[in-house]
Design an enzyme around this catalytic site. Structure first.
Site, PDB file in Angstrom:
ATOM      1  N   LYS A  19       0.851  -1.201   0.000  1.00  6.76           N
ATOM      2  CA  LYS A  19       0.000   0.000   0.000  1.00  6.76           C
ATOM      3  C   LYS A  19       0.889   1.254   0.000  1.00  6.76           C
ATOM      4  CE  LYS A  19      -2.992  -3.304   0.957  1.00  6.76           C
ATOM      5  NZ  LYS A  19      -3.716  -4.056  -0.054  1.00  6.76           N
TER       6      LYS A  19
HETATM    7  C1  LIG Z   1      -4.507  -5.302   0.858  1.00  8.91           C
HETATM    8  C2  LIG Z   1      -5.963  -5.376   0.950  1.00  8.91           C
HETATM    9  C3  LIG Z   1      -6.602  -5.942   2.060  1.00  8.91           C
HETATM   10  C4  LIG Z   1      -5.842  -6.642   3.163  1.00  8.91           C
HETATM   11  O1  LIG Z   1      -5.011  -5.814   3.886  1.00  8.91           O
HETATM   12  P1  LIG Z   1      -4.016  -6.450   4.968  1.00  8.91           P
HETATM   13  O2  LIG Z   1      -3.519  -5.266   5.736  1.00  8.91           O
HETATM   14  O3  LIG Z   1      -2.931  -7.140   4.211  1.00  8.91           O
HETATM   15  O4  LIG Z   1      -4.805  -7.373   5.813  1.00  8.91           O
HETATM   16  C5  LIG Z   1      -7.978  -5.892   2.125  1.00  8.91           C
HETATM   17  N1  LIG Z   1      -8.701  -5.337   1.146  1.00  8.91           N
HETATM   18  C6  LIG Z   1      -8.122  -4.808   0.042  1.00  8.91           C
HETATM   19  C7  LIG Z   1      -8.988  -4.182  -1.007  1.00  8.91           C
HETATM   20  C8  LIG Z   1      -6.739  -4.825  -0.092  1.00  8.91           C
HETATM   21  O5  LIG Z   1      -6.177  -4.313  -1.201  1.00  8.91           O
END
Ligand SMILES: *Cc1c(COP(=O)(O)O)cnc(C)c1O
Length: 384
Positions: free
Chosen positions: A180
């Site tokens: 992210k």
């Molecule tokens: C990355 C992501 C998640 C999960 O996030 P984590 O912090 O890895 O648990 C959930 N929803 C979306 C849309 C994502 O891109």
């Protein structure tokens, strides 16, 4: 080799982690509280609660929204699988809805068609950082008396109608995974406008414990905690939060840099009519967590060949966002689900490298390579 993504971490983050380790307080404590306060201020949300990742954030959001067995929650299939999984964790059923081809975001018209007497909530996703039309879903939620939950895993720093994502509704979940725009290694945050949710989220992330460690530590009189309900251990550590505080200070700058790179891609590809470029409508501001292009039928090269040819030149790419209903975990229960737009987007989209700092030279190399692949292919096509 040019990777698809890289977290932007500096000496500052390393120093913050170092200092926290030596401070003697390493799990949830003062740094977590500071990160929460700063994140709430940044997004314009009333409250923020830090957790271990976005998946656990989504799980807790489901719990406090009162979703349980027998309930249906409408969400996109075209999302990272954690979106659907969070609905499963509380015993509810994900009902997959279609996305809009131009934005990859949940289509409110299709969502409305899937509302039944069992529907309890809509879980929208701001896909790869592009905000979904939050107001359209608010209208549906008030019309049918549903809860709205936002999966903003990718959308820290994005904005909708002039306000940061995180400030528009009762429950918004963020991720700080390295993929992210800002990262704490792993980590998550829930922003909420409701005090009752805020209090319950803080209980649930720490075993349902009535008094947190810090309060007990600082108490001048002996205190005993009670565990008021069955909770979870979804804590963020102070080491992560210290990194997060430094990352948050850079977030607007990172988003701005990412937007500049996306603009260079857009400019370079604008003339190719067989590509569908990202659509950022008036009132929407994307953090460009990913840069995804959809290859139309008229594209002279298929997606997988394009990916391979890029890889041959040392450029990583990824296929379009996954569709959960076609993953083994959901295939059986979703065997009658047909989502042609989502499937087409997954099969024919390509994600190109975008990170800070992507050097100008690297960016030019990616663009030149991409253009020469699609143009050479163009000439192989007989001209009639
Ligand atoms: C990355 C992501 C998640 C999960 O996030 P984590 O912090 O890895 O648990 C959930 N929803 C979306 C849309 C994502 O891109």
């Amino acid at each position: 080799m040019i990777p698809i993504a890289k977290p932007y971490l500096t000496e500052e983050e390393a120093q913050a982690a170092y200092d926290t380790i030596l401070s003697g307080w390493i799990t949830q404590g003062p740094k977590v509280q500071e990160f929460e306060e700063k994140f709430a201020a940044y997004t314009g949300a009333k409250y923020a609660v830090a957790v271990s990742n976005c998946t656990t954030a989504l799980h807790l959001a489901m719990v406090v929204a009162g979703i349980g067995p027998g309930d249906e929650v409408i969400c996109p299939s075209m999302s990272y699988i954690a979106t659907a999984n969070a609905i499963k964790y509380v015993g509810a059923t994900p009902v997959f809805a279609e996305v809009q081809k131009e934005t990859y975001n949940l289509d409110p018209v299709d969502v409305e068609k899937r509302i039944t007497i069992k529907t309890k909530a809509i879980l929208l996703v701001h896909q790869i950082g592009m905000p979904a039309d939050i107001d359209a879903f608010k209208v549906l939620c008030s019309k049918y008396d549903l809860k709205l939950i936002e999966d903003a895993a990718c959308a820290a720093g994005s904005a909708y109608k002039g306000k940061k994502v995180g400030s528009h509704s009762e429950l918004v979940c963020f991720s700080f995974h390295p993929r992210k725009v800002i990262s704490t290694g792993d980590g998550g945050m829930i922003t909420t406008s409701r005090e009752d949710y805020y209090n319950r989220l803080r209980l649930l992330r720490q075993h349902g414990m009535s008094i947190n460690d810090r309060v007990r530590h600082e108490a001048k009189k002996i205190v005993f905690e009670d565990h008021v309900e069955v909770g979870y251990n979804y804590r963020m550590t102070d080491i992560q939060a210290a990194v997060g505080i430094k990352q948050l200070e850079k977030l607007d700058w990172i988003v701005n840099e990412r937007r500049k790179i996306a603009a260079v891609y857009n400019e370079a590809f604008r003339h190719l009519s067989f590509l569908q470029l990202p659509l950022e409508k008036e009132g929407y501001l994307s953090n460009y967590q990913s840069y995804s292009i959809y290859l139309k039928k008229s594209c002279p090269i298929d997606r997988n060949s394009l990916m391979q040819k890029l890889l041959d030149k040392g450029i990583a790419s990824r296929r379009g966002i996954m569709t959960s209903h076609r993953e083994s975990a959901y295939k059986q229960e979703a065997k009658n689900v047909s989502l042609p737009v989502s499937e087409d987007l997954q099969d024919n989209s390509i994600i190109l490298p975008l990170y800070v700092p992507l050097q100008k030279k690297e960016l030019e190399f990616i663009i030149d390579t991409f253009l020469s692949i699609v143009k050479n292919k163009h000439q192989e096509v007989p001209a009639f």
